[in-house]
Design an enzyme around this catalytic site. Sequence first.
Site, mmCIF file in Angstrom:
data_model
loop_
_atom_site.group_PDB
_atom_site.id
_atom_site.type_symbol
_atom_site.label_atom_id
_atom_site.label_comp_id
_atom_site.label_asym_id
_atom_site.label_seq_id
_atom_site.Cartn_x
_atom_site.Cartn_y
_atom_site.Cartn_z
ATOM 1 N N GLU A 1 0.831 -1.202 0.000
ATOM 2 C CA GLU A 1 0.000 0.000 0.000
ATOM 3 C C GLU A 1 0.869 1.257 0.000
ATOM 4 O O GLU A 1 1.805 1.376 0.766
ATOM 5 C CB GLU A 1 -0.935 0.011 1.222
ATOM 6 C CG GLU A 1 -1.882 -1.173 1.287
ATOM 7 C CD GLU A 1 -2.925 -1.182 0.154
ATOM 8 O OE1 GLU A 1 -3.050 -0.159 -0.544
ATOM 9 O OE2 GLU A 1 -3.600 -2.217 -0.012
ATOM 10 N N HIS B 1 -1.317 -5.628 1.949
ATOM 11 C CA HIS B 1 -2.520 -6.472 1.905
ATOM 12 C C HIS B 1 -2.185 -7.763 1.173
ATOM 13 O O HIS B 1 -1.407 -7.752 0.218
ATOM 14 C CB HIS B 1 -3.658 -5.746 1.168
ATOM 15 C CG HIS B 1 -4.600 -5.033 2.083
ATOM 16 N ND1 HIS B 1 -4.878 -3.692 1.967
ATOM 17 C CD2 HIS B 1 -5.360 -5.480 3.133
ATOM 18 C CE1 HIS B 1 -5.754 -3.342 2.903
ATOM 19 N NE2 HIS B 1 -6.056 -4.404 3.627
ATOM 20 N N ARG C 1 -17.458 -1.065 5.714
ATOM 21 C CA ARG C 1 -18.383 -1.797 4.829
ATOM 22 C C ARG C 1 -19.143 -2.858 5.610
ATOM 23 O O ARG C 1 -20.300 -3.173 5.315
ATOM 24 C CB ARG C 1 -17.504 -2.429 3.726
ATOM 25 C CG ARG C 1 -18.135 -3.374 2.753
ATOM 26 C CD ARG C 1 -17.067 -3.905 1.773
ATOM 27 N NE ARG C 1 -15.946 -4.570 2.427
ATOM 28 C CZ ARG C 1 -15.955 -5.851 2.826
ATOM 29 N NH1 ARG C 1 -17.011 -6.601 2.636
ATOM 30 N NH2 ARG C 1 -14.881 -6.380 3.403
ATOM 31 N N CYS D 1 -7.782 -1.976 8.471
ATOM 32 C CA CYS D 1 -6.406 -1.965 7.946
ATOM 33 C C CYS D 1 -5.946 -0.555 7.621
ATOM 34 O O CYS D 1 -4.826 -0.165 7.963
ATOM 35 C CB CYS D 1 -6.300 -2.839 6.685
ATOM 36 S SG CYS D 1 -6.359 -4.597 7.063
HETATM 37 N N1 PCA Z 1 -8.208 -6.905 6.670
HETATM 38 C C1 PCA Z 1 -9.148 -5.856 6.966
HETATM 39 C C2 PCA Z 1 -9.012 -5.612 8.426
HETATM 40 C C3 PCA Z 1 -8.266 -6.782 8.974
HETATM 41 C C4 PCA Z 1 -7.735 -7.475 7.804
HETATM 42 O O1 PCA Z 1 -6.952 -8.429 7.826
HETATM 43 C C5 PCA Z 1 -8.953 -4.619 6.095
HETATM 44 O O2 PCA Z 1 -8.489 -4.724 4.953
HETATM 45 O O3 PCA Z 1 -9.274 -3.511 6.553
#
Ligand code: PCA
Length: 225
Positions: A81, A168, A91, A144
């Site tokens: 990111e 991610h 969401r 996140c």
């Molecule tokens: N993914 C979520 C929150 C925790 C995770 O592993 C996100 O992308 O916000």
Amino acid sequence: MANVILLTGFDAFGGDAVNPSIDIVRTLDGELVAGLKVVIEQLPCEFASSTRRLFDALERWSPRLVLAIGQAGGRADLSFERVAINLIDARIPDNACAQPIDEAVDPDGPAAYFSTLPLKRMVAEVRRQGVPASISYSAGTFVCNQIFYALQRRLARYSEQIPSGFMHVPLLPAQAALRAASGQGIVASMALAQMVLGTRIALEAALRDPDFDAAETEVSEGQLS
Ligand code: PCA
């Protein structure tokens, strides 16, 4: 600063029984990467309590580099990111059943923070070694993104720049299989071993001194051990 890398992963959320992010960091816990020991923190997938847990871990470890990791269902590769935004717009409810809409992560903070990791070098090296990876320009507006924003804001206050950022990761194959079995269609996934390999490569690339070429770095690391 201590000679450690802090990796964080999240609890399972949104009806899943597992979260690849915590599996990745548990696998790497205690490993030496580029001469630094990996330490980990498991974060709750909760808006209210996750930031405190992150800040406590930062205090406890004083790490040289921080990479927070989270699951992003539907992504097909390791997504590094670039930008954390000052917005929460959930969401789905978090694990404490909170679902804040259109709130700031920090009402006093700027609109966004950038990752301070050398993302292009990391992505290029991960790809070169055979693991799909890319730079992403949205970490979403869920827990996140909140953690990424809080991390960058916290570390931006220190005079010494600690490289930090967020990655991610796709679903695990078993999660994708469950979604297919329950009629949710075909979703991308990646085996845990591939994700762990890619994470290790990315960390090594981030910590490589750009003023040295790879060969020289390897020699000096060998001499130290
Ligand atoms: N993914 C979520 C929150 C925790 C995770 O592993 C996100 O992308 O916000």
